[in-house]
Design an enzyme around this catalytic site. Structure first.
Site, mmCIF file in Angstrom:
data_model
loop_
_atom_site.group_PDB
_atom_site.id
_atom_site.type_symbol
_atom_site.label_atom_id
_atom_site.label_comp_id
_atom_site.label_asym_id
_atom_site.label_seq_id
_atom_site.Cartn_x
_atom_site.Cartn_y
_atom_site.Cartn_z
ATOM 1 N NE ARG A 111 -3.997 -2.033 2.117
ATOM 2 C CZ ARG A 111 -3.813 -2.926 3.088
ATOM 3 N NH1 ARG A 111 -2.932 -2.713 4.030
ATOM 4 N NH2 ARG A 111 -4.533 -4.018 3.110
ATOM 5 C CE LYS A 137 -2.196 13.067 -15.061
ATOM 6 N NZ LYS A 137 -2.752 13.364 -16.403
ATOM 7 C CD GLU A 159 4.918 16.673 -23.524
ATOM 8 O OE1 GLU A 159 4.239 17.635 -23.120
ATOM 9 O OE2 GLU A 159 4.428 15.569 -23.836
ATOM 10 C CE LYS A 216 3.412 17.313 -15.190
ATOM 11 N NZ LYS A 216 3.882 16.085 -15.841
ATOM 12 C CG HIS A 254 -0.751 15.624 -24.704
ATOM 13 N ND1 HIS A 254 -0.077 16.812 -24.878
ATOM 14 C CD2 HIS A 254 0.143 14.765 -24.132
ATOM 15 C CE1 HIS A 254 1.159 16.691 -24.414
ATOM 16 N NE2 HIS A 254 1.322 15.464 -23.956
ATOM 17 C CG HIS A 301 -3.279 10.590 -26.278
ATOM 18 N ND1 HIS A 301 -3.931 11.146 -25.195
ATOM 19 C CD2 HIS A 301 -1.973 10.503 -25.919
ATOM 20 C CE1 HIS A 301 -3.046 11.390 -24.236
ATOM 21 N NE2 HIS A 301 -1.858 11.002 -24.644
ATOM 22 C CG HIS A 327 4.297 11.098 -25.824
ATOM 23 N ND1 HIS A 327 2.950 10.917 -26.089
ATOM 24 C CD2 HIS A 327 4.373 12.104 -24.913
ATOM 25 C CE1 HIS A 327 2.247 11.781 -25.358
ATOM 26 N NE2 HIS A 327 3.084 12.503 -24.636
#
Lengths: 371, 371
Positions: free
Chosen positions: A127, A149, A191, A233, A255, A259, A272
């Site tokens: 956990r 993320k 980016e 960021k 994006h 994608h 990417h």
């Protein structure tokens, strides 16, 4: 060259401060060991991309060993294919066989794939274990290693499984970029340009003026773009950690198209960042078509991206794919709500807005070059 | 009979209240649909234990349908074997094939296995979906459905992978207990007795006075024990959500021994509550041996557990196992730090403390009946 620190400010959890530092500079890899000791770690599991395990990974392990940590190394095969459930389970089992406890921290060494995978392992093993990111690609240093993320892909879609799990710290060592293949390095610049368009006109100007230094991977120029990108960021993540207020969504500029291009061509055809560059070019054209920006700004962004070695001819890309297929993919986007099309679009250089309910036909016109 | 509500108070996340209600009573299953609608859900995936999918699961789906939610049902085979990575991946893929988005909520119908598995799926799919627990076993109603612990087992150990992920609400319908096998029902009483020992002398007294009603599954008695147990669990979780202050650890009273008995006999030999009962008997004896409580309290706890149909003869159990093996398992406990033995032990009825650094020989003496 000196190193700089960028703070990611986050609300605490019952007294425990969750804020963390991003160290940017040459030689910051050597500071990993002392930082983990200061954070109370006694053991570290270094999860490294196999391609850098014996270079950057070894230097990280040496720093940890020298600081007195017990260290275990687990390598992961390079490439998007490792961001999969099978690899996740393999790492979980490896940790359990090493009798990892809560004083053990994870150190992720590599690009976005390793950061996402190792971060998710850290989020879910017993956990939650502390995780530290050592991004060794430009795109990871300016984007994916910051903000918590984490996740893996399913055969049915990218990034469908994951968790928000903030790292304890990030080490962006500019020296690691020297070994990066040129195409991968350049793709990371998409980016960087994005931060200029969505938040920082002065930075966009600076990028235009230093194009040659950037493409030549000049150390001072790299230091500057990584530092400024990290600050942007960090600020966005601080204000909207869990993507609930809508602010963090501005990071998705370009994006939704990207994608779709990646998915329709099969992941791996474009890097990417290349897809993001094409997506930004398409998004700017869409914003222009909707009367939100002038054609001059579309051209200015196109020129900077192209001068940085990035692809912008999204019409040629879309010509080889079916417009209907691209639209269908966009409607399935994780951030789509009830199937409506939604884009992040500029209103001027340095400012974007989230725009809902855009007609599919308008998007089709843009993709087909009729805008 | 009326229903009651217990609030689990939690700190908010940037304005979003994470507190939630536990509804306890007869007929609360019928309120699931309206509650999800009120929370903004538009779709629901009901993940149910196959053994109750056509009884309680169907009633939950009817409530959701009647409230106007689009509903999808996924059944999971009964038993601990479903708390595995393979089942986790199967559910992730099922959600992706159903094009689940963030307005879709998960509803878990079943006992602890389903709650842990479905809760972990919810914690990790698209980085987090709302989850609602409909516990249909006593142990899930009084313990596992409350507090946000989710996870799966690995071949190398139980509950090694997971996340803290609080539900949006819990529905404890007493009617669902009528179909529970007697042995499973009685095993749930161990956690109930635990709350008396660790926090509530008056409740312990009440349990002693109502033993017959409880064993007969009298509805009023059940309502009372579920309500009081839920309040205790909710209070502890509110004060130590992520097990950081040490308070939540008191819920592990009897559990260090219990895990050792379960692990050494192979999971499935004892029901979890039976192992907890044996573990509480052993922990009380250890506390007595250390001079923390009088023999009279050990005997009083033994008597209540035995009268509720629960096993207490841990010496006979330990005799069939090797003491060294049991000690080795306890040293590997997830909550152990650097291999030291640590137990939650009573100092008087209604109060326990976390005790570190206990000599293995003392524990061996207790297990071998020499204390």
């Amino acid at each position: 060259m000196t190193s700089h620190t960028v703070r990611v400010a986050l609300p605490g959890d019952r007294g425990a401060d969750r804020s963390y530092d991003i160290a940017v500079g040459q030689g910051v890899l050597a500071t990993v060991g002392p930082r983990l000791i200061a954070a109370g770690a006694t053991r570290a599991v270094v999860i490294a991309d196999a391609a850098v395990a014996e270079s950057h990974g070894r230097r990280v392990r040496e720093s940890l060993d020298a600081a007195g940590l017990e260290t275990l190394a687990v390598d992961v095969a390079s490439g998007e294919g490792s961001k999969a459930a099978s690899e996740l389970v393999r790492l979980w089992v490896a940790l359990s066989e090493a009798a990892v406890d809560r004083k053990t921290h994870i150190v992720a060494v590599g690009g976005g794939v390793i950061g996402d995978l190792a971060g998710f392992v850290a989020a879910t093993y017993v956990r939650g274990l502390g995780v530290w990111h050592v991004p060794t690609t430009l795109v990871a240093q300016v984007d994916s290693a910051i903000g918590g993320k984490t996740g893996i892909n399913l055969p049915t879609g990218k990034n469908l499984v994951g968790a928000f799990w903030q790292p304890r710290g990030v080490f962006s060592d500019i020296d690691t970029l020297a070994t990066l293949p040129t195409r991968e390095f350049l793709s990371g610049l998409a980016e960087v340009v994005k931060y200029g368009v969505i938040r920082d006109e002065a930075f966009f100007d600076w990028l235009e003026q230093h194009q040659a230094d950037i493409v030549a991977a000049d150390a001072q120029a790299l230091h500057h773009i990584i530092l400024v990108s990290s600050r942007h960021k960090a600020e966005v993540v601080s204000q909207d950690e869990h993507e609930t207020s809508g602010l963090r969504a501005i990071l998705n500029y370009g994006h939704t198209f990207a994608h779709a291009f990646e998915s329709a061509t099969g992941y791996g055809h474009f890097l990417h960042g290349e897809a993001v560059s094409l997506g930004m070019a398409a998004a700017a054209r869409l914003a222009c078509r909707l009367g939100r920006i002038a054609p001059a700004l579309v051209e200015r962004q196109d020129r900077l991206l192209a001068n940085l070695g990035l692809p912008i001819d999204f019409v040629a890309v879309a010509r080889d794919l079916k417009t209907d297929d691209l639209l269908a993919i966009m409607r399935r986007d994780k951030k789509a709500i009830s199937g409506k099309l939604r884009f992040v679009l500029p209103t001027r250089l340095g400012h974007v807005e989230l725009v809902d309910g855009i007609e599919p036909q308008t998007v089709a016109d843009v993709l087909e070059g009729n805008a």
